[in-house]
Design a protein around this motif. Structure first.
Motif, mmCIF file in Angstrom:
data_model
loop_
_atom_site.group_PDB
_atom_site.id
_atom_site.type_symbol
_atom_site.label_atom_id
_atom_site.label_comp_id
_atom_site.label_asym_id
_atom_site.label_seq_id
_atom_site.Cartn_x
_atom_site.Cartn_y
_atom_site.Cartn_z
ATOM 1 N N GLU A 138 0.834 -1.206 0.000
ATOM 2 C CA GLU A 138 0.000 0.000 0.000
ATOM 3 C C GLU A 138 0.868 1.255 0.000
ATOM 4 O O GLU A 138 0.577 2.227 -0.708
ATOM 5 C CB GLU A 138 -0.929 -0.009 1.209
ATOM 6 N N ARG A 142 0.765 4.083 -2.916
ATOM 7 C CA ARG A 142 0.474 5.495 -2.624
ATOM 8 C C ARG A 142 1.654 6.389 -3.028
ATOM 9 O O ARG A 142 1.462 7.531 -3.457
ATOM 10 C CB ARG A 142 0.162 5.664 -1.131
ATOM 11 N N SER A 153 -3.823 7.853 -11.939
ATOM 12 C CA SER A 153 -3.768 8.441 -10.600
ATOM 13 C C SER A 153 -3.740 9.958 -10.618
ATOM 14 O O SER A 153 -3.725 10.582 -9.570
ATOM 15 C CB SER A 153 -2.522 7.923 -9.872
ATOM 16 N N ALA A 156 -7.798 10.965 -9.944
ATOM 17 C CA ALA A 156 -8.328 10.440 -8.680
ATOM 18 C C ALA A 156 -7.317 9.465 -8.086
ATOM 19 O O ALA A 156 -7.425 8.252 -8.274
ATOM 20 C CB ALA A 156 -9.679 9.757 -8.903
ATOM 21 N N PRO A 157 -6.268 9.969 -7.387
ATOM 22 C CA PRO A 157 -5.231 9.072 -6.855
ATOM 23 C C PRO A 157 -5.765 8.070 -5.841
ATOM 24 O O PRO A 157 -5.358 6.912 -5.836
ATOM 25 C CB PRO A 157 -4.216 10.038 -6.228
ATOM 26 N N ASP A 158 -6.685 8.500 -4.966
ATOM 27 C CA ASP A 158 -7.219 7.567 -3.962
ATOM 28 C C ASP A 158 -7.989 6.425 -4.618
ATOM 29 O O ASP A 158 -7.875 5.268 -4.200
ATOM 30 C CB ASP A 158 -8.127 8.318 -2.982
ATOM 31 N N ARG A 159 -8.755 6.753 -5.632
ATOM 32 C CA ARG A 159 -9.508 5.700 -6.328
ATOM 33 C C ARG A 159 -8.564 4.740 -7.042
ATOM 34 O O ARG A 159 -8.767 3.528 -7.037
ATOM 35 C CB ARG A 159 -10.474 6.328 -7.322
ATOM 36 N N TRP A 160 -7.501 5.304 -7.648
ATOM 37 C CA TRP A 160 -6.540 4.431 -8.326
ATOM 38 C C TRP A 160 -5.865 3.491 -7.331
ATOM 39 O O TRP A 160 -5.695 2.299 -7.590
ATOM 40 C CB TRP A 160 -5.487 5.271 -9.043
ATOM 41 N N VAL A 161 -5.473 4.027 -6.168
ATOM 42 C CA VAL A 161 -4.833 3.187 -5.150
ATOM 43 C C VAL A 161 -5.790 2.102 -4.685
ATOM 44 O O VAL A 161 -5.411 0.933 -4.512
ATOM 45 C CB VAL A 161 -4.354 4.062 -3.974
ATOM 46 N N SER A 162 -7.056 2.458 -4.473
ATOM 47 C CA SER A 162 -8.046 1.473 -4.034
ATOM 48 C C SER A 162 -8.213 0.349 -5.062
ATOM 49 O O SER A 162 -8.226 -0.830 -4.709
ATOM 50 C CB SER A 162 -9.384 2.168 -3.774
#
Length: 740
Positions: A138, A142, A153, A156-162
């Motif tokens: 993770e 990130r 990313s 939407a970086p958070d969505r890509w990480v998810s």
């Protein structure tokens, strides 16, 4: 294990040395006490004996301690050697991983970074100096998102990480990821036996670039074909894009409208063409030429005048924006019509001056013309009826054949005994033969009506002959004949279905009319063509009868079965393909039928790749909705897809399908027939289902209709089409492609 054992051994050695020191000190104290004691105590000798005993015990304990120290030294040497071997093996493993071209990374069961190579760091140059062992996946994801390394990313970086964490946690295969430096990487992740995850990162940028170049080349070739088509039209045609700019035109447009040679280089647009037609030519189009590219509507057609010239103008708005305008100069035609009209009026005056006998003749002529018009109308209705019948017959004939193919394919995916599998393979081959025969007959009928044209392509002749050998070998054995088919890997260029039909008729006739002996198929390679001949040892055909055998319903030997249509179909198909067919025969010497096939170029033969037996891991757990009004096809699809590991729900139409799912569930993919019950069609039902599920569920349309209009309509909506009978290998390949 090495680092943990060594400290423990040193501690034990230190303890033994401390015990030895204490014992020596006690021994010295006892001896000193004995020496200082006086005889007055009366026990000096007793104390001396005790000291001697203690000294012997200390010496024995010292010996044991020295033996233990020796064994400990040996163990330490072995342990050091094992530690050195482990370090050497780890170095070799690290060198091996660093030597591979692909990026390698290993995470342990807690998803912590354990091992990686330089190739892996090459995919993340911005964060390479920040990656270290012990980092969680993770944290790595990130870190990559924070530097916008993957394009996904950026927004939407958070969505890509998810999404990346979810895919990483599954670790059941590969996926493709775009990088910020225009590179593409294929990531394959799999679970290890200890619960960790190993990843292989492969740079596929060149593969992607080659695919893009091929697509660009294909688009350029299509544009060239379109331009060639436009240039061969006598009608002037001009195509405008959604912004009103000229996208394509032909030379006839410049000739018809007297446009200057450099008009397209001066920023030609719809407005410029409109000004030229109205101002320069004085064309009174009545609004037919107005711009309608942003408001799709019905096509407009008008006959307009421009000075002493007349034009037929057609204007059509495109669905995706833009407009097509066609100009036809009908000045000469109208003048001819005017001349004809004048001639007709002159004839009418002469007819009026004729006698009543001539009036009767004119009336009779008009009656004949009316009869001819009625006959023409009846012929057109009959032709439309024939076309409708062929479409219905194609659908009704191929429906049960499609169900049979699905059942056989599902049976072939199971573990069967070798004799049973051979029977299944022969059944599948026979179904292929039936399918090709039906399609050939239906296509020949449509060709008679001028509805379709042969599909010319390159194919391997020996592969086709192999299927014919399987088909006709049992027939030859049953008749007591020897069937000899010599073939080698040769490529020919023609329509494979029509060629197969021709060779089937050659072999069928040879086996039918030969009572004893043999039937032989030979391939003779020439400079530009390959001659395929079928020779039998039958009764032969007289020279004056040889032309008759190619006529419909003509049978020289009425004792055999058959309708006399086989060679008639051969003649019609060979004429259509432009292939030469010959016959050499004499009474009592047998017959040789031959056809000359143009040589072809080798191409990739994807349809002959071996099918994977058993469940398909890439489709395991896939939720498939099958919609077909034939219950047999539903059962066949359920059996076939279930054998691949899919979960299958079947319905006959929209209403039944919606009842199979809850309000918050939807299928992964929909396989839907085009012709459903009560006039319902697959495209309409699919739109309603997508509205019902509130999401664009991927779908595949299945139909026996091979018309170009249906394919064009589905292509416009991005819906792939499979023709019945459905080939399992083709369906499997399409599902894999759509679900990547």
């Amino acid at each position: 294990m090495t680092e943990t054992t060594l400290p423990s051994t040193e501690a034990e050695l230190a303890q033994l040395r401390e015990d030895n020191r204490k014992l020596r000190k006690i021994n010295a104290a006892l001896i000193d006490r004995v020496e200082r004691s006086s005889d007055m105590a009366g026990n000096a000798f007793s104390m001396f004996e005790t000291a001697i005993t203690l000294e012997a015990m200390v010496r024995e304990r010292t010996t044991e301690l020295e033996d233990a120290l020796g064994r400990l030294a040996t163990a330490n040497a072995d342990l050091a050697q094992a530690h050195a071997s482990a370090e050497a093996a780890q170095v070799r493993l690290r060198d091996a991983i660093d030597s591979i071209n692909e990026g390698f990374v290993l995470f342990d069961a807690e998803d912590r970074l354990v091992l990686f190579n330089d190739a892996y760091l090459g995919f993340w140059p911005e964060i390479a100096d920040q990656l270290h062992e012990g980092m969680s996946f993770e944290d790595v994801a990130r870190l990559a998102a924070a530097h916008h390394r993957p394009p996904g990313s950026v927004v939407a970086p958070d969505r890509w990480v998810s999404d990346r964490l979810a895919r990483h946690s599954v670790a059941d295969g590969g996926h493709v990821q775009a990088l910020a430096d225009d590179r593409w990487v294929q990531i394959n992740e799999l679970r290890t036996s200890e619960g960790g995850i190993v990843g292989i990162y492969t740079d596929i940028t060149e593969v992607k670039a080659e695919d893009a170049r091929n697509r660009a080349l294909e688009l350029a070739e299509r544009n060239l074909v379109l331009q060639s088509t436009l240039d061969n039209l006598s009608e002037g045609v001009c195509l405008f894009d959604a912004q009103g700019r000229v996208a394509a035109w032909n030379e006839a447009l410049q000739h018809v409208l007297d446009l200057p040679d450099d008009w397209a280089q001066e920023g030609a647009s719809h407005g410029a063409l409109l000004d030229w037609c109205r101002d320069r030519l004085g064309m009174a189009d009545g609004g037919c030429l107005d711009w309608r590219g942003d408001q799709p509507s019905a096509a407009r057609h008008a006959l307009v005048a421009a000075g002493d010239r007349h034009f037929e103008v057609r204007s059509t708005a495109l669905e995706r924006g833009g407009q097509v305008i066609g100009f036809t100069d009908v000045t000469v035609m109208l003048r001819a019509q005017a001349g004809l009209q004048e001639t007709a009026e002159t004839l009418e005056r002469r007819v009026a001056e004729r006698t009543a006998e001539l009036r009767a003749e004119v009336a009779e002529r008009r009656e004949i013309e009316a009869q001819l018009r009625d006959a023409k109308t009846a012929a057109e209705k009959a032709n439309l009826s024939k076309t409708s019948f062929l479409a219905a017959a194609s659908h009704d004939l191929l429906q049960p054949l499609n169900a049979a193919r699905l059942f056989v394919a599902a049976l072939g995916d199971r573990r069967l005994a070798l004799p049973t599998r051979a029977l299944v393979n022969q059944t599948s081959t026979a179904l292929d033969s039936v399918e090709d025969l039906l399609e050939a007959l239906l296509e020949i009928s449509r060709l008679d009506a001028g509805a379709i044209q042969p599909e010319i392509g390159d194919f391997r002749l020996d592969t086709l002959l192999g299927t014919l050998r399987v088909e006709f070998a049992p027939v030859a054995r049953a008749s007591g004949l020897v069937l000899d088919m010599a073939s080698e890997p040769l490529w020919v260029r023609s329509d494979i279905r029509l060629v197969r039909r021709i060779l089937q008729n050659f072999l069928s006739n040879a086996l039918r009319y030969t009572q004893q002996g043999s039937v032989r198929l030979d391939c003779l390679v020439g400079e530009r063509a390959i001659r395929v001949s079928v020779t039998d040892s039958g009764p032969g055909i007289a020279a004056d009868k040889q032309a008759l055998v190619f006529e419909e319903f003509r049978r020289l030997d009425t004792r055999t079965s058959g309708k006399g249509l086989g060679l008639a179909i051969v003649k019609r198909a060979s004429d259509m393909l432009g292939h030469r067919v010959t016959l050499e025969s004499a009474p009592g010497r047998g017959s040789t039928f031959a056809i000359d096939l143009p040589t072809g170029e080798p191409v990739a033969d994807l349809d002959n790749e071996p099918e994977m037996i058993g469940r398909d891991r890439s489709m395991r757990g896939l939720n498939v909705l099958v919609i077909d009004n034939e219950r047999a096809i539903q059962t066949g699809m359920r059996t076939l897809l279930g054998g691949w590991g899919c979960t299958v729900l079947a319905a006959g139409g929209f209403a039944e399908a919606t009842g199979l799912f809850t309000a918050d569930s939807a299928p992964d993919i929909i396989l839907i027939d085009y012709h459903l019950n009560e006039g319902e069609t697959g495209d309409v039902a699919l739109d309603r289902l997508r509205d019902h599920f509130a999401m664009p569920v991927p779908a595949v349309m299945i139909s026996a209709d091979r018309g170009k209009e249906l394919k064009a309509r589905l292509d416009a909506h991005g819906i792939p089409l499979l023709n019945k009978p459905v080939k399992p290998a083709q369906l499997r390949a399409l599902l894999r492609t759509m679900l990547k």
